[in-house]
Design an enzyme around this catalytic site. Structure first.
Site, PDB file in Angstrom:
ATOM      1  N   HIS A  32     -44.210  34.775 -18.831  1.00  0.00           N
ATOM      2  CA  HIS A  32     -43.720  35.642 -19.913  1.00  0.00           C
ATOM      3  C   HIS A  32     -44.623  35.469 -21.120  1.00  0.00           C
ATOM      4  O   HIS A  32     -44.526  34.471 -21.831  1.00  0.00           O
ATOM      5  CB  HIS A  32     -42.287  35.269 -20.295  1.00  0.00           C
ATOM      6  CG  HIS A  32     -41.289  35.614 -19.239  1.00  0.00           C
ATOM      7  ND1 HIS A  32     -40.912  34.720 -18.273  1.00  0.00           N
ATOM      8  CD2 HIS A  32     -40.603  36.751 -18.998  1.00  0.00           C
ATOM      9  CE1 HIS A  32     -40.019  35.294 -17.474  1.00  0.00           C
ATOM     10  NE2 HIS A  32     -39.815  36.535 -17.894  1.00  0.00           N
ATOM     11  N   LYS A  89     -48.648  28.142 -23.904  1.00  0.00           N
ATOM     12  CA  LYS A  89     -47.670  28.490 -22.872  1.00  0.00           C
ATOM     13  C   LYS A  89     -47.770  27.482 -21.739  1.00  0.00           C
ATOM     14  O   LYS A  89     -48.517  27.672 -20.794  1.00  0.00           O
ATOM     15  CB  LYS A  89     -47.920  29.907 -22.356  1.00  0.00           C
ATOM     16  CG  LYS A  89     -47.429  30.953 -23.348  1.00  0.00           C
ATOM     17  CD  LYS A  89     -46.924  32.217 -22.709  1.00  0.00           C
ATOM     18  CE  LYS A  89     -45.973  32.068 -21.570  1.00  0.00           C
ATOM     19  NZ  LYS A  89     -44.577  31.824 -21.903  1.00  0.00           N
ATOM     20  N   TYR A 134     -31.057  41.325  -7.393  1.00  0.00           N
ATOM     21  CA  TYR A 134     -32.224  40.441  -7.331  1.00  0.00           C
ATOM     22  C   TYR A 134     -31.744  39.009  -7.460  1.00  0.00           C
ATOM     23  O   TYR A 134     -31.251  38.619  -8.510  1.00  0.00           O
ATOM     24  CB  TYR A 134     -33.151  40.808  -8.483  1.00  0.00           C
ATOM     25  CG  TYR A 134     -34.467  40.081  -8.535  1.00  0.00           C
ATOM     26  CD1 TYR A 134     -35.203  39.826  -7.386  1.00  0.00           C
ATOM     27  CD2 TYR A 134     -35.008  39.680  -9.753  1.00  0.00           C
ATOM     28  CE1 TYR A 134     -36.429  39.196  -7.448  1.00  0.00           C
ATOM     29  CE2 TYR A 134     -36.240  39.048  -9.828  1.00  0.00           C
ATOM     30  CZ  TYR A 134     -36.939  38.805  -8.656  1.00  0.00           C
ATOM     31  OH  TYR A 134     -38.150  38.188  -8.727  1.00  0.00           O
ATOM     32  N   ASP A 192     -44.756  29.564 -16.334  1.00  0.00           N
ATOM     33  CA  ASP A 192     -44.116  30.739 -16.922  1.00  0.00           C
ATOM     34  C   ASP A 192     -45.142  31.817 -17.273  1.00  0.00           C
ATOM     35  O   ASP A 192     -46.132  31.547 -17.925  1.00  0.00           O
ATOM     36  CB  ASP A 192     -43.384  30.282 -18.198  1.00  0.00           C
ATOM     37  CG  ASP A 192     -42.692  31.425 -18.908  1.00  0.00           C
ATOM     38  OD1 ASP A 192     -42.438  32.464 -18.258  1.00  0.00           O
ATOM     39  OD2 ASP A 192     -42.411  31.278 -20.105  1.00  0.00           O
ATOM     40  N   TYR A 199     -42.706  49.079 -13.497  1.00  0.00           N
ATOM     41  CA  TYR A 199     -41.603  48.373 -14.154  1.00  0.00           C
ATOM     42  C   TYR A 199     -42.128  47.328 -15.136  1.00  0.00           C
ATOM     43  O   TYR A 199     -41.760  47.297 -16.305  1.00  0.00           O
ATOM     44  CB  TYR A 199     -40.718  47.680 -13.098  1.00  0.00           C
ATOM     45  CG  TYR A 199     -39.769  46.682 -13.702  1.00  0.00           C
ATOM     46  CD1 TYR A 199     -38.617  47.110 -14.361  1.00  0.00           C
ATOM     47  CD2 TYR A 199     -40.045  45.316 -13.685  1.00  0.00           C
ATOM     48  CE1 TYR A 199     -37.773  46.203 -14.966  1.00  0.00           C
ATOM     49  CE2 TYR A 199     -39.205  44.401 -14.288  1.00  0.00           C
ATOM     50  CZ  TYR A 199     -38.063  44.857 -14.932  1.00  0.00           C
ATOM     51  OH  TYR A 199     -37.241  43.961 -15.539  1.00  0.00           O
ATOM     52  N   HIS A 200     -43.013  46.486 -14.631  1.00  0.00           N
ATOM     53  CA  HIS A 200     -43.478  45.350 -15.434  1.00  0.00           C
ATOM     54  C   HIS A 200     -44.340  45.787 -16.605  1.00  0.00           C
ATOM     55  O   HIS A 200     -44.455  45.069 -17.589  1.00  0.00           O
ATOM     56  CB  HIS A 200     -44.247  44.378 -14.552  1.00  0.00           C
ATOM     57  CG  HIS A 200     -43.466  43.974 -13.340  1.00  0.00           C
ATOM     58  ND1 HIS A 200     -43.387  44.757 -12.220  1.00  0.00           N
ATOM     59  CD2 HIS A 200     -42.705  42.883 -13.100  1.00  0.00           C
ATOM     60  CE1 HIS A 200     -42.612  44.167 -11.330  1.00  0.00           C
ATOM     61  NE2 HIS A 200     -42.182  43.029 -11.831  1.00  0.00           N
TER      62      HIS A 200
END
Ligand code: B12
Ligand SMILES: Nc1nc2c(ncn2[C@@H]2O[C@H](COP(=O)(O)OP(=O)(O)OP(=O)(O)O)[C@@H](O)[C@H]2O)c(=O)[nH]1
Ligand SMILES: [Mg+2]
Lengths: 335, 668
Positions: free
Chosen positions: B548, B542, B18, B546, B172-173
């Site tokens: 996350h 935040k 990736y 981003d 996955y996430h």
């Protein structure tokens, strides 16, 4: 920092200076004994703010997750576009044993951060009983002195932790299609009929139409069983369908709000006074219980006393303290 | 069937790395060398502005251009990205979601410019926007509009680019956001169901061709360190997908019911402490998705040993690629049939996962399906709670993590002698040069043509026609990513997803050392409230693009649980907004969380804006992937403290935060 002059602070609040509004809100939340005189002085100085008299205090209440915060956000933006300023107090019931809280309403509101005419404060109801109902009432007074419209968001149906009726000129109950229990409460007369009913999440028209029809039926049933129709009999509660996410129905909601505000114009002062009286009695009895009320002569005498004092210029918060002192003194006398 | 050990080896899975960063030209070079190293597919990482529909010149893109991926704004960038790489021979995986329709349009337009017929293109667009709301955070529009974009892409490719994987349903996430194996299975399946139901509802696919759509669905799955359970999870996926496609969609062709999946192994569990250990974790995790032939991944990409430090350098990625190559080519794995067929242990564990996941699938469907469960925050809250439980177990030492809460002592690692050089750093000049290039692009194109193309995008968005054709035309006309997304923002508006934190509860132990610590922290906050008159209030912010959110969420919940009043507004909040919130909310402390690497641009900006607003007294702390040298700079700019993944003991962080409020109050 040296303590500031309450009159000066009040002037800044009345000129909608955000930093001053924020400081004033911090102060009214302050529960230290030594702060009470300053709080009382500030609120007294704000009492006759021109905005407060002409403004509109709107309570948005309803079950969790129906979209109150999202609606507040779009409502506020629309009201701003009409040139009026808006202050929001979002009361968050997330109260846990730690005393802490996660104030989540703000996350659903999106505003222009540089807009000086819009202010949002979140308040937690965590802490001891009545502890925050107390700050909410004062917070509304601060915001009302600074902004044209004050929106109070609370979660709950019927018996909410903060009785929004006591602080709002117009109570808007927000529900979503499928809020069956609210219908039942209304029908059974357990719940007061609000001034305005909103069916939010009306993105799916069919569902929304049905929900509106159900509500109409529920209100008729409620009126038939003699449930209180808001605070006055000659107001027909409008039902507005909105989609906060798509921004539809907001103009209709604003129209209904304006209409109700006009409708109560002549009785507004009395109505607010009545709310203050109720609020004082509520807070006092939560603090001191039946015994407190009966010690000071029972509910009727207490109500009359409260009304007299408030008419005489006392602020609700100071009055409450005064009553508490009276009760403690009376306790001292009875063996 | 040949004798075991002697039969022809199976074809290995596709090996990907990736990657992408800085500029299209720099990334193109990287792809060429990767292909030369024996990598068999391309996997494109886009930068956050491209993923969230902004151009480099947008104020919101500040600090993010070319950072975590390649910026692709228009067909010129796409041409440069694939310069010299013939698209008819590539298999290109693009991690792109909210803007997938647009990036695929740019890809198709680029192919057409190369003289390649779009029917032969091969590759994947991730295009699972549902999990963006739950974990990945690059969504733009409200869920209904996102679902429409997803289905436009699927229904277009099914005939026009038949070898394209139009969507990778991503579990996955979800695991990276805390999901348990059961949750990973269930929420991926309800997403797939939501998508297929939506495709059906478009009426664009004839009944008898629906199996073709089902057959193109693929998955992007995670594999964690508990690799036996993970292996069983893959087998459970195969079974459950077969069930869904057969029972719900009546697909009769077994090939179309096959569970096709790619993998990136778990990265959430990779540690900052003793980072070399991560290589071992990565290899073990790879076993889960390769060992059983009946449930083997079709494509794998691995994180690198320095995952928790920052972006991997080419060498770091090469090391992970070598791990795949050794497993595939040196070992005898690919010589055997399924190793676990008939194993009662594997059978039982698989069955247990099938049952628990199926029950949760039913629960979500009962709540109205994936979109509904996103909007109400039901799934998000579940993930936040699972993640909190995981962190609590690590903090309490119940879940062992070698080098973190056990076996901490050891010899110094030569790999980490110079930590600041152990990661890839992106030249900060990229931002400016990309902006300049963009300005040139906008000057030289035919603006009448782009205006018309954008008007057409807007028109189509208001109808139920497919947006692909208009988007491909816009790509040829020279429209930019930001313009395409803005046209759609006009129509659909933007969406802030539920944060899942407000209602999240964490089971805390009532006695023992952990409970005592919490009790102590609570008492301190109670005492502080007495002194300050008000409860300590923390704003968790935040800033930037981003997405996350794990760290911010967990800090927010923990702070609430020890007794702070916490304001958390979710991801992607501008510095201006953070300052406005701090002012209006009257907070005592601000905590910023940034993992995307844009901390040096954004944290000082927030600090400066606070000062300008007269709030310079409020202590600010920062957390995230922040290399030590950067942390020094931030502290020099007035940040009170910096936390990184190695600070896994949240109780200690909380204690610090209380100290800060306390000190600030004492100073006033
Ligand atoms: C999980 C993860 C994801 C998940 C995120 C899920 C979610 N909702 O949070 C998913 C899979 C979605 C994801 C996606 C991406 N990721 Co990622 N991800 C990670 C990973 C593996 C772990 C981060 C994590 O959640 N840790 C657990 C939490 C609890 O820890 P934490 O946030 O670090 O918080 C701790 C401290 O830092 C601190 N802290 C943090 N914030 C705050 C705030 C306050 C107030 C305080 C006091 C303390 C504090 O306290 C916490 C407790 O210990 C890291 C690598 C790693 N192992 O750290 C990469 C990583 C952060 N990701 C990275 C990248 C590049 C991406 C992508 C941009 C890739 C791409 N090009 O598309 C995408 C896009 C995401 C986006 N929209 O921004 C890079 C960032 C590179 C950089 N900084 O230069 C990393 C470092 C991986 C790498 N080495 O390349 N990712
Ligand atoms: N479909 C749809 N969803 C909406 C609408 N309004 C709000 N929502 C969604 O409903 C969820 C809850 O919205 P909030 O605004 O947080 O609801 P709330 O009533 O303030 O919630 P609490 O404060 O937690 O009681 C969010 O996911 C919103 O996006 C609407 O009009 N239509
Ligand atoms: Mg709310």
């Amino acid at each position: 920092m040296p303590p500031s002059d309450p009159n000066e602070d009040a002037q800044h609040v009345m000129s909608s200076d955000k930093a001053a509004v924020s400081r004033a809100l911090n102060l009214v939340e302050d529960r230290r004994l030594e702060s009470q005189a300053r709080v009382a002085a500030l609120l007294a100085a704000l009492k006759d703010a021109p905005k407060a008299a002409d403004g509109h205090r709107v309570g948005l209440t309803g079950p969790p997750g129906v979209g109150k915060s999202t609606l507040t956000s779009v409502l506020a933006r629309s009201v701003r576009r009409r040139g009026l300023t808006v202050g929001v107090v979002a009361v968050d019931p997330s109260s846990i044993r730690s005393g802490g809280s996660l104030l989540g309403d703000r996350a659903r509101m999106s505003f222009d951060p540089t807009d000086a005419g819009l202010f949002v404060r979140s308040l937690a109801t965590a802490g001891e009983v009545g502890g925050l109902a107390y700050a909410v009432n004062s917070a509304v007074r601060v915001l009302a002195a600074a902004y044209d419209m004050v929106v109070i968001e609370t979660t709950g149906v019927g018996q909410s932790e903060v009785d929004v009726v006591d602080v709002a000129d117009t109570v808007v109950l927000v529900i979503q299609p499928g809020s069956g229990d609210v219908l039942q409460f209304l029908k059974a007369g357990i719940m007061e009929i609000p001034d305005i009913l909103v069916v939010n999440k009306a993105d799916q028209e069919e569902l929304a139409r049905r929900a509106v029809a159900d509500l109409q039926g529920a209100i008729q049933t409620a009126q038939a069983v003699g449930a209180a129709g808001g605070q006055d009999a000659d107001w027909q509660t409008p039902i507005v369908a909105t989609s906060a996410t798509q921004g539809t129905g907001i103009d209709a909601l604003i129209a209904a709000l304006e209409q109700h505000r006009k409708h109560i114009q002549s009785s507004l002062a009395a109505r607010r006074r009545q709310g203050e009286v109720r609020w004082v009695l509520d807070l006092f009895s939560r603090k001191h219980g039946e015994h407190g009320v009966s010690t000071l002569g029972g509910p009727d005498r207490l109500e009359a006393l409260a009304k007299r004092e408030l008419d005489g210029g006392q602020t609700p918060l100071a009055l409450c303290e005064q009553l508490s002192r009276g009760y403690v003194a009376a306790l001292g006398k009875t063996p | 069937m040949a004798e075991y050990g002697k039969r022809e080896r199976d074809k290995p899975w596709i090996m990907r790395t990736y990657s992408g960063h800085s500029t299209a030209t720099a990334s193109n070079e990287l792809y060429r060398t990767n292909l030369a190293k024996g990598q068999t597919g391309l996997s494109v990482a886009f930068d956050l502005p491209t993923q969230t529909g902004y151009d480099a010149d947008d104020p919101l893109a500040r600090g993010e251009v070319g950072k975590v991926g390649v910026p692709v704004s228009h067909i010129g960038d796409m041409r440069a990205l694939f310069d010299g790489l013939p698209l008819d021979q590539m298999n290109t995986s693009m991690t792109i979601n909210a803007t997938a329709v647009w990036l695929l349009s740019l890809y198709i337009a680029t192919a057409e410019d190369q003289g390649v017929d779009h029917h032969v293109l091969r590759g994947t667009t991730q295009n699972d926007i549902i999990k963006e709301y739950l974990s990945r955070g690059t969504h733009i529009f409200p869920p209904a509009a996102s679902m429409r974009l997803i289905t436009d892409l699927i229904t277009y490719t099914v005939d026009e680019v038949p070898k394209w994987n139009p969507i990778n349903i991503c579990s996955y996430h979800l695991q990276e956001a805390g999901a348990t194996p059961t949750q990973e299975l269930a929420y991926a399946l309800v997403t797939a169901i939501g998508v297929l139901d939506a495709v059906k509802a478009t009426g664009r696919v004839p009944e008898n061709e629906f199996g073709k759509v089902v057959g193109r669905m693929s998955f992007f799955v995670n594999a964690g360190i508990r690799f036996v359970e993970e292996l069983c999870k893959m087998r459970a996926f195969v079974e459950l997908w077969d069930r869904v496609t057969r029972e719900r969609y009546g697909v009769t062709d077994a090939k179309q019911r096959r569970f096709r999946y790619g993998v990136q192994v778990n990265s959430l569990g990779l540690t900052e402490q003793q980072p070399e250990n991560n290589v071992i974790r990565i290899v073990l995790e790879m076993l889960a998705v390769t060992l059983s032939k009946d449930a083997r991944a079709r494509a794998i990409q691995l994180p690198a040993w320095n995952e928790a430090l920052g972006l991997p350098r080419p060498w770091d990625q090469q090391w992970s690629l070598r791990a795949q190559q050794i497993l595939a080519y040196e070992t005898d794995l690919l010589e055997y049939d399924d190793l676990f067929d008939g194993s009662p242990v594997v059978r039982a564990k698989t069955q247990q996962l099938v049952d628990s996941a199926w029950a949760e699938v039913q629960e979500v469907l009962k709540r109205g399906g994936a979109v509904e469960a996103v909007e109400t925050g039901y799934i998000k809250q579940k993930l936040v709670e699972s993640n909190a439980a995981r962190l609590r177990a690590i903090e309490a030492g119940e879940q062992i993590v070698v080098g973190v809460n056990k076996y901490i002592e050891g010899a110094a690692s030569p790999l980490t002698e110079n930590l600041d050089d152990a990661i890839l750093t992106v030249d900060p000049e990229v931002d400016a040069s990309q902006r300049a290039a963009l300005a040139r692009w906008k000057e030289t194109r035919d603006s009448a043509a782009t205006d018309a193309a954008l008007a057409e995008i807007e028109r189509v968005a208001r109808t139920d026609e497919n947006l692909m054709a208009a988007s491909i035309a816009a790509a040829h006309a020279g429209v930019t990513t930001g313009e395409w997304a803005n046209a759609l923002r006009q129509v659909w508006g933007e969406y802030r997803a539920p944060t899942g934190v407000a209602g999240a509860t964490v089971k805390a132990s009532r006695s023992g050392a952990a409970a005592e610590t919490i009790g102590r922290l609570r008492k301190r906050l109670d005492a502080l409230e007495e002194r300050m008159g008000r409860r300590a209030k923390l704003l968790v912010g935040k800033p930037g693009l981003d997405g996350h959110s794990n760290g911010a969420e967990q800090i927010a919940i923990k702070a609430r649980d020890v007794g702070f009043d916490v304001v958390y507004e979710g991801i992607r909040v501008s510095p201006e907004q953070i300052v406005a919130s701090a002012l209006e909310e009257g907070v005592h402390l601000i905590g910023l969380s940034i993992l995307s690497g844009s901390h040096l641009a954004l944290v000082p900006e927030v600090v400066q804006r606070l000062r300008d607003a007269g709030l310079g007294d409020i202590p600010v702390v920062a957390g995230g992937i922040i290399p030590e040298a950067d942390a020094d700079r931030l502290r020099a700019e007035g940040v009170a403290a910096v936390y990184t993944p190695k600070d896994f003991e949240l109780d200690n962080i909380m204690s610090d935060l209380i100290d800060m409020v306390d000190r600030q109050h004492a100073a006033e």
